[in-house]
Design a protein around this motif. Structure first.
Motif, PDB file in Angstrom:
ATOM      1  N   PRO A   1     -12.956  34.633  13.881  1.00 17.39           N
ATOM      2  CA  PRO A   1     -11.752  34.061  14.702  1.00 17.39           C
ATOM      3  C   PRO A   1     -11.052  34.998  15.527  1.00 17.39           C
ATOM      4  N   ALA A   2     -11.059  36.336  15.192  1.00 23.19           N
ATOM      5  CA  ALA A   2     -10.310  37.377  15.949  1.00 23.19           C
ATOM      6  C   ALA A   2     -10.940  37.561  17.378  1.00 23.19           C
ATOM      7  N   MET A   3     -11.921  37.207  17.571  1.00 24.13           N
ATOM      8  CA  MET A   3     -12.626  37.306  19.063  1.00 24.13           C
ATOM      9  C   MET A   3     -12.126  36.234  20.123  1.00 24.13           C
ATOM     10  N   PRO A   4     -11.611  36.757  20.947  1.00 28.79           N
ATOM     11  CA  PRO A   4     -11.108  35.810  22.063  1.00 28.79           C
ATOM     12  C   PRO A   4     -12.154  35.055  22.597  1.00 28.79           C
ATOM     13  N   ARG A   5     -12.011  33.830  22.533  1.00 32.49           N
ATOM     14  CA  ARG A   5     -13.362  32.950  23.276  1.00 32.49           C
ATOM     15  C   ARG A   5     -13.214  33.307  24.770  1.00 32.49           C
ATOM     16  N   ASP A   6     -12.252  33.636  25.557  1.00 32.75           N
ATOM     17  CA  ASP A   6     -12.204  33.983  26.942  1.00 32.75           C
ATOM     18  C   ASP A   6     -12.967  35.439  27.243  1.00 32.75           C
ATOM     19  N   VAL A   7     -13.091  36.339  26.167  1.00 35.71           N
ATOM     20  CA  VAL A   7     -13.712  37.313  26.239  1.00 35.71           C
ATOM     21  C   VAL A   7     -15.262  37.229  26.376  1.00 35.71           C
ATOM     22  N   ALA A   8     -15.444  36.499  25.281  1.00 40.50           N
ATOM     23  CA  ALA A   8     -16.964  36.019  25.409  1.00 40.50           C
ATOM     24  C   ALA A   8     -17.660  35.272  26.552  1.00 40.50           C
ATOM     25  N   ILE A   9     -16.910  34.357  27.151  1.00 42.12           N
ATOM     26  CA  ILE A   9     -16.828  33.728  28.290  1.00 42.12           C
ATOM     27  C   ILE A   9     -17.064  34.652  29.533  1.00 42.12           C
ATOM     28  N   GLU A  10     -16.124  35.553  29.588  1.00 41.31           N
ATOM     29  CA  GLU A  10     -16.364  36.711  30.669  1.00 41.31           C
ATOM     30  C   GLU A  10     -17.617  37.392  30.443  1.00 41.31           C
ATOM     31  N   ALA A  11     -17.876  37.694  29.277  1.00 42.28           N
ATOM     32  CA  ALA A  11     -19.065  38.678  28.984  1.00 42.28           C
ATOM     33  C   ALA A  11     -20.483  37.723  29.697  1.00 42.28           C
ATOM     34  N   LEU A  12     -20.494  36.532  29.403  1.00 41.58           N
ATOM     35  CA  LEU A  12     -21.641  35.578  29.717  1.00 41.58           C
ATOM     36  C   LEU A  12     -21.700  35.609  31.360  1.00 41.58           C
ATOM     37  N   GLU A  13     -20.384  35.465  31.821  1.00 43.98           N
ATOM     38  CA  GLU A  13     -20.435  35.361  33.245  1.00 43.98           C
ATOM     39  C   GLU A  13     -20.681  36.571  34.027  1.00 43.98           C
ATOM     40  N   THR A  14     -20.281  37.538  33.330  1.00 43.75           N
ATOM     41  CA  THR A  14     -20.771  38.982  34.024  1.00 43.75           C
ATOM     42  C   THR A  14     -22.107  39.243  33.900  1.00 43.75           C
ATOM     43  N   ALA A  15     -22.911  38.981  32.633  1.00 42.34           N
ATOM     44  CA  ALA A  15     -24.176  39.081  32.271  1.00 42.34           C
ATOM     45  C   ALA A  15     -25.074  38.387  33.402  1.00 42.34           C
ATOM     46  N   TYR A  16     -24.443  37.249  33.790  1.00 39.96           N
ATOM     47  CA  TYR A  16     -25.215  36.347  34.697  1.00 39.96           C
ATOM     48  C   TYR A  16     -25.176  36.941  36.121  1.00 39.96           C
ATOM     49  N   ALA A  17     -23.847  37.500  36.425  1.00 39.35           N
ATOM     50  CA  ALA A  17     -23.721  38.128  37.725  1.00 39.35           C
ATOM     51  C   ALA A  17     -24.450  39.331  37.939  1.00 39.35           C
ATOM     52  N   LEU A  18     -24.767  40.040  36.832  1.00 40.48           N
ATOM     53  CA  LEU A  18     -25.427  41.273  37.129  1.00 40.48           C
ATOM     54  C   LEU A  18     -27.018  41.338  37.283  1.00 40.48           C
ATOM     55  N   VAL A  19     -27.361  40.319  36.446  1.00 40.73           N
ATOM     56  CA  VAL A  19     -29.122  39.920  36.537  1.00 40.73           C
ATOM     57  C   VAL A  19     -29.207  39.206  37.670  1.00 40.73           C
TER      58      VAL A  19
END
Length: 126
Positions: A95-113
């Motif tokens: 619950p302490a993990m902001p969802r928007d950080v996880a979303i940005e991490a997914l989007e960044t991972a996609y862009a890098l690959v």
């Protein structure tokens, strides 16, 4: 030989993010007990379980950004079963993990690959 592990269901919020990424696919990987996130046949993320039982997404990222996220959030650790500099694991149910950080991490991972794919493959993704 052990039986393949059951793969976790991908959360609706994750599917929403993935649906906005051209060519992103969810591919079950029973041997790892996970769902992989792929573009152009290359992995950019994985949803699975940490040995602690926590559900995690493991995603590719910039090493400096990854180090900052690991320092900032308890729910972010160096990539489980992955290159510890280029991949991070995020406890998605913390619950302490902001969802928007996880979303940005997914989007960044996609862009890098995606940017590492051959130009013709990138063009076919739209």
């Amino acid at each position: 030989m052990s039986e393949p592990a059951e793969v976790p269901d991908v959360d609706p919020w994750m599917m929403d993010v993935l649906s906005r990424l051209p060519g992103a696919q969810v591919v079950p990987y029973p041997a790892w007990g996970s769902q992989t996130f792929q573009v152009g046949g290359k992995h950019f993320g994985r949803l699975g379980l940490h040995p602690s039982g926590a559900r995690i997404i493991t995603v590719k990222g910039d090493p400096d950004v990854n180090a900052a996220l690991v320092a900032q959030f308890e729910a972010v650790t160096p990539g489980y079963y992955a290159d510890k500099r280029r991949w991070i694991s995020i406890e998605v149910d913390d619950p302490a993990m902001p969802r928007d950080v996880a979303i940005e991490a997914l989007e960044t991972a996609y862009a890098l690959v995606r940017q590492g794919l051959p130009k013709r493959v990138q063009a076919s993704l739209g």
